[in-house]
Design a protein around this motif. Structure first.
Motif, short mmCIF file in Angstrom:
data_model
loop_
_atom_site.label_atom_id
_atom_site.label_comp_id
_atom_site.label_asym_id
_atom_site.label_seq_id
_atom_site.Cartn_x
_atom_site.Cartn_y
_atom_site.Cartn_z
N GLY A 54 0.84 -1.19 0.00
CA GLY A 54 0.00 0.00 0.00
C GLY A 54 0.87 1.24 0.00
N ASN A 55 0.30 2.36 0.42
CA ASN A 55 1.06 3.59 0.51
C ASN A 55 2.08 3.48 1.64
N ILE A 56 3.28 4.01 1.40
CA ILE A 56 4.32 3.98 2.43
C ILE A 56 4.83 5.39 2.68
N GLU A 57 5.21 5.64 3.89
CA GLU A 57 5.69 6.95 4.32
C GLU A 57 7.17 6.84 4.64
N ILE A 58 8.00 7.48 3.83
CA ILE A 58 9.44 7.50 4.07
C ILE A 58 9.75 8.65 5.02
N ASP A 59 10.49 8.37 6.07
CA ASP A 59 10.90 9.42 7.00
C ASP A 59 12.07 10.18 6.37
N LEU A 60 11.75 11.22 5.62
CA LEU A 60 12.76 11.94 4.84
C LEU A 60 13.75 12.68 5.73
N PHE A 61 13.29 13.14 6.89
CA PHE A 61 14.19 13.82 7.82
C PHE A 61 15.24 12.84 8.35
N LYS A 62 14.79 11.63 8.71
CA LYS A 62 15.72 10.63 9.20
C LYS A 62 16.69 10.19 8.10
N MET A 63 16.19 10.05 6.87
CA MET A 63 17.06 9.68 5.76
C MET A 63 18.14 10.73 5.54
N GLU A 64 17.75 11.98 5.66
CA GLU A 64 18.72 13.07 5.51
C GLU A 64 19.77 13.01 6.62
N GLU A 65 19.34 12.72 7.83
CA GLU A 65 20.27 12.61 8.95
C GLU A 65 21.26 11.46 8.75
N LYS A 66 20.81 10.40 8.07
CA LYS A 66 21.66 9.24 7.84
C LYS A 66 22.60 9.42 6.64
N GLY A 67 22.51 10.55 5.97
CA GLY A 67 23.44 10.83 4.89
C GLY A 67 22.91 10.57 3.50
N PHE A 68 21.59 10.41 3.36
CA PHE A 68 21.00 10.20 2.04
C PHE A 68 20.67 11.54 1.38
N VAL A 69 20.37 11.47 0.10
CA VAL A 69 19.97 12.66 -0.65
C VAL A 69 18.78 13.32 0.03
N SER A 70 18.85 14.62 0.17
CA SER A 70 17.79 15.37 0.83
C SER A 70 16.77 15.86 -0.20
N ASN A 180 5.43 9.09 -0.13
CA ASN A 180 5.21 10.50 0.13
C ASN A 180 6.14 11.40 -0.66
N VAL A 181 6.99 10.82 -1.51
CA VAL A 181 7.77 11.59 -2.49
C VAL A 181 6.97 11.52 -3.79
N PRO A 182 6.43 12.64 -4.27
CA PRO A 182 5.44 12.61 -5.34
C PRO A 182 5.84 11.81 -6.59
N ASN A 183 7.09 11.88 -7.01
CA ASN A 183 7.51 11.23 -8.26
C ASN A 183 8.16 9.88 -8.05
N LEU A 184 8.06 9.31 -6.84
CA LEU A 184 8.74 8.06 -6.53
C LEU A 184 7.75 6.94 -6.19
N ARG A 185 7.91 5.79 -6.87
CA ARG A 185 7.18 4.57 -6.56
C ARG A 185 8.20 3.47 -6.24
N ILE A 186 7.81 2.49 -5.44
CA ILE A 186 8.71 1.41 -5.04
C ILE A 186 8.01 0.07 -5.19
N ILE A 187 8.71 -0.90 -5.76
CA ILE A 187 8.26 -2.29 -5.76
C ILE A 187 9.23 -3.08 -4.88
N PRO A 188 8.80 -3.55 -3.71
CA PRO A 188 9.68 -4.34 -2.84
C PRO A 188 9.99 -5.70 -3.48
N ALA A 189 10.96 -6.39 -2.91
CA ALA A 189 11.31 -7.72 -3.42
C ALA A 189 10.24 -8.74 -3.08
N GLY A 190 9.59 -8.58 -1.94
CA GLY A 190 8.61 -9.58 -1.51
C GLY A 190 9.29 -10.74 -0.82
N LYS A 191 8.63 -11.87 -0.79
CA LYS A 191 9.14 -13.01 -0.04
C LYS A 191 10.23 -13.75 -0.81
N SER A 192 11.06 -14.47 -0.07
CA SER A 192 12.08 -15.30 -0.70
C SER A 192 11.44 -16.54 -1.31
#
Length: 296
Positions: A54-70, A180-192
């Motif tokens: 379903g819809n997922i919420e990325i914690d963008l502030f935490k990602m920025e703190e961890k050194g990812f693209v802001s 919650n990033v308007p232009n970003l969609r994600i497909i997870p790997a799912g189960k092994s």
């Protein structure tokens, strides 16, 4: 960087000997994209069954703190690094070279061996491209043996690619997460699954990649794949993508591993390299730096 460039030069010379009539565009496909800051340590996740997508919420502030693209208005070094890297990828995907590439907007991100920062690179590229005004990006976790995208984002495991390939989901859209990033969609790997190689080599996988490549003219698809050495799944995925980014860890990845890894890729692809965890001395002291060079 010199050793990588020498390895690529040797590889290119071998290709010229095999195909003397190669065009100048084809000869310019292999380039070094750049280097970036050290990948942050991601805590090991406890195994759990995938939940419904379903819809997922990325914690963008935490990602920025961890050194990812802001995604904020802050001007940060890592944003500048990935801005330069993505420009080459976008040029290959939509520029003149795209006519000579199969599925030029499908970019696989890999490495020779585990732990060199490929998921860190894939996530950052996806975040950086999502900031484009006229592009959308789909991040696909195809490392079905050791899925890492959702763990890197500190999100709960979701049903994903494997559930679709197994027929448990009838439409790929059912495993595509809105974010919650308007232009970003994600497909997870799912189960092994023990038949992951066969599933990734299936006609169903081929068809869905073709849909990714052709359905949306403004879309870039970033595919986080397993390492190239010793993993059958990656060689299969290399036949579906138009571009490959090979992530190498500075002063750790062996040139022989890079050479062997590249030999597993489709020679018709555009192949680039990101040097990860690169340190550089500057006038202000020791710090992380960025550099860009073409392979000769």
């Amino acid at each position: 960087m010199n050793t990588i460039e020498r390895a690529l030069s040797k590889q290119k010379q071998n290709e010229k000997n095999k195909e003397a009539s190669a065009s100048e565009d084809s000869a310019s496909k292999n380039e070094i994209f750049g280097s970036n800051q050290s990948s942050p340590k991601v805590p090991e996740a406890t195994p759990n069954a995938p939940t419904a997508t379903g819809n997922i919420e990325i914690d963008l502030f935490k990602m920025e703190e961890k050194g990812f693209v802001s995604t904020s208005a802050k001007r940060r070094l890592i944003n500048e690094e990935y801005r330069a890297i993505k420009r080459k990828i976008l040029d290959n995907a939509f520029g003149p070279l795209s006519k000579s590439l199969n599925n030029s907007n499908i970019i696989m991100v890999t490495s020779s061996r585990p732990g060199e920062g490929k998921t860190f690179t894939a996530v950052n590229l996806a975040l950086s491209i999502a900031l484009e005004q006229d592009k959308t990006v789909l991040l696909v976790d195809a490392d079905v043996l050791r899925p890492n995208v959702m763990r890197t984002l500190e999100l709960q495991n979701q049903q994903g690619l494997m559930e679709y390939l197994l027929g448990e989901k009838s439409d790929i859209a059912q495993v595509m997460c809105q974010t919650n990033v308007p232009n970003l969609r994600i497909i997870p790997a799912g189960k092994s699954h023990h038949l992951s190689t066969e599933l990734l080599a299936s006609e169903k996988m081929y068809d869905v990649v073709q849909e990714f490549a052709n359905r949306y003219p403004d879309r870039i698809v970033i595919v986080d794949t397993p390492p190239l050495l010793g993993i059958n799944e990656t060689a299969i995925l290399a036949n579906l993508a138009g571009q490959a980014i090979v992530v190498a860890e500075e002063q750790a990845t062996k040139i022989s591993d890079i050479q062997e890894a590249v030999s597993h890729l489709n020679p018709e692809m555009a192949i680039g390299f990101v040097v990860n965890k690169g340190q550089k001395i500057n006038r202000k002291g020791t710090g992380y730096g960025y550099y860009y060079a073409g392979a000769n």
